[in-house]
Design a protein around this motif. Sequence first.
Motif, PDB file in Angstrom:
ATOM      1  N   ARG A  33       0.364  -1.193   0.273  1.00 31.81           N
ATOM      2  CA  ARG A  33       0.157  -0.319   0.177  1.00 31.81           C
ATOM      3  C   ARG A  33       1.291   1.132   0.067  1.00 31.81           C
ATOM      4  NH1 ARG A  33      -3.196   0.041   4.597  1.00 31.81           N
ATOM      5  NH2 ARG A  33      -4.050  -1.963   3.519  1.00 31.81           N
ATOM      6  N   PHE A  34       1.820   1.617   0.869  1.00 36.65           N
ATOM      7  CA  PHE A  34       2.926   2.679   0.885  1.00 36.65           C
ATOM      8  C   PHE A  34       3.615   2.538  -0.453  1.00 36.65           C
ATOM      9  CE2 PHE A  34       7.465   4.152   1.918  1.00 36.65           C
ATOM     10  CZ  PHE A  34       7.239   5.051   1.659  1.00 36.65           C
ATOM     11  N   LEU A  35       4.111   1.508  -0.875  1.00 37.09           N
ATOM     12  CA  LEU A  35       4.501   1.998  -2.909  1.00 37.09           C
ATOM     13  C   LEU A  35       3.624   2.126  -3.742  1.00 37.09           C
ATOM     14  CD1 LEU A  35       6.871  -0.881  -2.508  1.00 37.09           C
ATOM     15  CD2 LEU A  35       7.476   1.017  -2.453  1.00 37.09           C
ATOM     16  N   LEU A  36       2.327   1.849  -2.980  1.00 38.71           N
ATOM     17  CA  LEU A  36       0.847   2.282  -3.866  1.00 38.71           C
ATOM     18  C   LEU A  36       0.799   3.348  -4.294  1.00 38.71           C
ATOM     19  CD1 LEU A  36      -0.465   1.450  -6.562  1.00 38.71           C
ATOM     20  CD2 LEU A  36      -2.333   0.909  -4.676  1.00 38.71           C
ATOM     21  N   VAL A  37       0.343   4.449  -2.480  1.00 39.66           N
ATOM     22  CA  VAL A  37       0.566   5.706  -2.552  1.00 39.66           C
ATOM     23  C   VAL A  37       1.653   6.458  -2.619  1.00 39.66           C
ATOM     24  CG1 VAL A  37       0.026   6.988  -0.934  1.00 39.66           C
ATOM     25  CG2 VAL A  37      -1.170   5.539  -1.020  1.00 39.66           C
ATOM     26  N   LEU A  38       3.064   6.404  -2.669  1.00 42.14           N
ATOM     27  CA  LEU A  38       4.281   6.572  -3.409  1.00 42.14           C
ATOM     28  C   LEU A  38       4.480   6.345  -4.569  1.00 42.14           C
ATOM     29  CD1 LEU A  38       6.799   8.126  -2.076  1.00 42.14           C
ATOM     30  CD2 LEU A  38       7.813   5.728  -2.674  1.00 42.14           C
ATOM     31  N   GLY A  39       3.766   5.600  -5.925  1.00 47.08           N
ATOM     32  CA  GLY A  39       3.541   5.931  -6.830  1.00 47.08           C
ATOM     33  C   GLY A  39       2.763   6.400  -7.477  1.00 47.08           C
ATOM     34  N   GLY A  40       1.288   6.916  -7.304  1.00 43.39           N
ATOM     35  CA  GLY A  40       0.704   7.819  -6.848  1.00 43.39           C
ATOM     36  C   GLY A  40       1.121   9.193  -6.961  1.00 43.39           C
ATOM     37  N   VAL A  41       1.358   9.763  -5.965  1.00 44.02           N
ATOM     38  CA  VAL A  41       1.733  10.416  -5.208  1.00 44.02           C
ATOM     39  C   VAL A  41       2.567  11.084  -6.368  1.00 44.02           C
ATOM     40  CG1 VAL A  41       2.929  12.151  -3.399  1.00 44.02           C
ATOM     41  CG2 VAL A  41       1.756  10.705  -2.393  1.00 44.02           C
ATOM     42  N   LEU A  42       4.147  10.542  -6.889  1.00 45.33           N
ATOM     43  CA  LEU A  42       4.747  10.887  -7.600  1.00 45.33           C
ATOM     44  C   LEU A  42       4.320  11.184  -9.020  1.00 45.33           C
ATOM     45  CD1 LEU A  42       7.705   8.542  -6.230  1.00 45.33           C
ATOM     46  CD2 LEU A  42       7.478  11.442  -6.245  1.00 45.33           C
ATOM     47  N   SER A  43       2.595  10.275  -9.215  1.00 44.16           N
ATOM     48  CA  SER A  43       2.776   9.913 -11.328  1.00 44.16           C
ATOM     49  C   SER A  43       2.098  11.623 -10.916  1.00 44.16           C
ATOM     50  CB  SER A  43       1.579   8.840 -11.411  1.00 44.16           C
ATOM     51  OG  SER A  43       3.390   8.254 -11.184  1.00 44.16           O
ATOM     52  N   VAL A  44       1.293  12.093  -9.575  1.00 41.60           N
ATOM     53  CA  VAL A  44       0.224  13.108  -9.675  1.00 41.60           C
ATOM     54  C   VAL A  44       0.565  14.479  -9.916  1.00 41.60           C
ATOM     55  CG1 VAL A  44      -1.388  14.395  -8.249  1.00 41.60           C
ATOM     56  CG2 VAL A  44      -1.779  12.238  -8.465  1.00 41.60           C
ATOM     57  N   SER A  45       2.171  14.431  -9.100  1.00 41.52           N
ATOM     58  CA  SER A  45       3.348  15.634  -8.612  1.00 41.52           C
ATOM     59  C   SER A  45       4.178  15.582 -10.387  1.00 41.52           C
ATOM     60  CB  SER A  45       3.385  15.710  -7.947  1.00 41.52           C
ATOM     61  OG  SER A  45       4.912  14.309  -8.019  1.00 41.52           O
ATOM     62  N   LEU A  46       4.064  14.747 -10.961  1.00 40.51           N
ATOM     63  CA  LEU A  46       5.087  14.616 -12.009  1.00 40.51           C
ATOM     64  C   LEU A  46       4.104  15.550 -13.378  1.00 40.51           C
ATOM     65  CD1 LEU A  46       7.061  11.764 -12.552  1.00 40.51           C
ATOM     66  CD2 LEU A  46       7.382  14.213 -12.650  1.00 40.51           C
ATOM     67  N   LEU A  47       2.424  15.315 -13.515  1.00 37.18           N
ATOM     68  CA  LEU A  47       1.195  15.752 -14.027  1.00 37.18           C
ATOM     69  C   LEU A  47       1.529  16.825 -13.818  1.00 37.18           C
ATOM     70  CD1 LEU A  47      -1.117  12.705 -13.986  1.00 37.18           C
ATOM     71  CD2 LEU A  47       0.761  13.911 -16.030  1.00 37.18           C
ATOM     72  N   LEU A  48       0.888  17.286 -12.363  1.00 35.94           N
ATOM     73  CA  LEU A  48       0.954  18.586 -12.373  1.00 35.94           C
ATOM     74  C   LEU A  48       2.194  19.361 -12.974  1.00 35.94           C
ATOM     75  CD1 LEU A  48      -0.287  18.638  -8.763  1.00 35.94           C
ATOM     76  CD2 LEU A  48      -1.604  19.565 -10.731  1.00 35.94           C
ATOM     77  N   VAL A 104       2.087  22.634 -15.179  1.00 43.67           N
ATOM     78  CA  VAL A 104       2.311  24.105 -15.542  1.00 43.67           C
ATOM     79  C   VAL A 104       3.458  24.715 -16.451  1.00 43.67           C
ATOM     80  CG1 VAL A 104       3.607  25.501 -13.287  1.00 43.67           C
ATOM     81  CG2 VAL A 104       1.454  23.842 -12.771  1.00 43.67           C
ATOM     82  N   ARG A 105       4.601  23.914 -16.852  1.00 47.72           N
ATOM     83  CA  ARG A 105       5.656  24.300 -17.690  1.00 47.72           C
ATOM     84  C   ARG A 105       4.736  24.102 -18.184  1.00 47.72           C
ATOM     85  NH1 ARG A 105      10.586  20.849 -17.934  1.00 47.72           N
ATOM     86  NH2 ARG A 105      11.142  22.553 -18.714  1.00 47.72           N
ATOM     87  N   ALA A 106       3.581  23.184 -19.733  1.00 47.02           N
ATOM     88  CA  ALA A 106       2.935  23.584 -20.685  1.00 47.02           C
ATOM     89  C   ALA A 106       1.651  25.130 -20.755  1.00 47.02           C
ATOM     90  CB  ALA A 106       2.143  22.344 -20.737  1.00 47.02           C
ATOM     91  N   ILE A 107       1.531  25.769 -19.342  1.00 46.25           N
ATOM     92  CA  ILE A 107       0.765  26.542 -18.813  1.00 46.25           C
ATOM     93  C   ILE A 107       1.389  27.434 -19.482  1.00 46.25           C
ATOM     94  CG2 ILE A 107      -0.842  28.130 -17.896  1.00 46.25           C
ATOM     95  CD1 ILE A 107      -1.788  25.375 -17.313  1.00 46.25           C
ATOM     96  N   PHE A 108       2.620  27.809 -18.847  1.00 41.53           N
ATOM     97  CA  PHE A 108       3.735  28.831 -18.969  1.00 41.53           C
ATOM     98  C   PHE A 108       4.558  28.979 -20.359  1.00 41.53           C
ATOM     99  CE2 PHE A 108       4.231  28.952 -14.148  1.00 41.53           C
ATOM    100  CZ  PHE A 108       3.639  29.641 -13.601  1.00 41.53           C
ATOM    101  N   TYR A 109       4.500  28.087 -21.209  1.00 39.85           N
ATOM    102  CA  TYR A 109       5.098  28.086 -22.553  1.00 39.85           C
ATOM    103  C   TYR A 109       4.091  28.427 -23.487  1.00 39.85           C
ATOM    104  CZ  TYR A 109       6.094  26.301 -26.943  1.00 39.85           C
ATOM    105  OH  TYR A 109       6.909  25.911 -28.437  1.00 39.85           O
ATOM    106  N   LEU A 110       2.956  27.857 -23.043  1.00 32.60           N
ATOM    107  CA  LEU A 110       1.631  28.648 -23.962  1.00 32.60           C
ATOM    108  C   LEU A 110       1.358  30.698 -23.883  1.00 32.60           C
ATOM    109  CD1 LEU A 110      -0.611  26.067 -24.010  1.00 32.60           C
ATOM    110  CD2 LEU A 110       0.579  26.110 -25.842  1.00 32.60           C
ATOM    111  N   LEU A 111       1.585  30.927 -22.467  1.00 34.70           N
ATOM    112  CA  LEU A 111       1.681  32.077 -21.848  1.00 34.70           C
ATOM    113  C   LEU A 111       2.916  32.919 -22.182  1.00 34.70           C
ATOM    114  CD1 LEU A 111       0.001  31.526 -18.469  1.00 34.70           C
ATOM    115  CD2 LEU A 111      -0.741  32.735 -20.257  1.00 34.70           C
ATOM    116  N   ASN A 112       4.110  32.408 -22.388  1.00 35.62           N
ATOM    117  CA  ASN A 112       4.840  32.848 -23.067  1.00 35.62           C
ATOM    118  C   ASN A 112       4.592  33.024 -24.494  1.00 35.62           C
ATOM    119  OD1 ASN A 112       5.635  33.661 -20.589  1.00 35.62           O
ATOM    120  ND2 ASN A 112       6.898  31.977 -20.321  1.00 35.62           N
TER     121      ASN A 112
END
Length: 87
Positions: free
Chosen positions: A56-71, A75-83
């Motif tokens: 369960r810990f590994l599953l939660v850790l993998g989920g948190v890392l995946s969501v943070s990479l998506l975020l 965010v980088r895509a939005i800044f790129y499009l705005l600039n």
Amino acid sequence: MMAIQSAADSFGPMEAQLQDLLRPIQPSQKFVQTIRQRIQFSPRVSLADKSPKVRRFLLVLGGVLSVSLLLITGVRAIFYLLNRSRA
């Protein structure tokens, strides 16, 4: 091909000496039966399963890392499009 033949010839005396020293022996029937039983009835080895907490810990850790990479990617895509639109 010649080097292989000369190497084989150089091991000839050593092979003869080992053949003289190491004579085959006939194992006893009791020894053969004991080994045969160990081979036939050896217990199955299985790996211990990881505890559910670790899984369960590994599953939660993998989920948190995946969501943070998506975020971060979002965010980088939005800044790129705005600039890009300002230029």
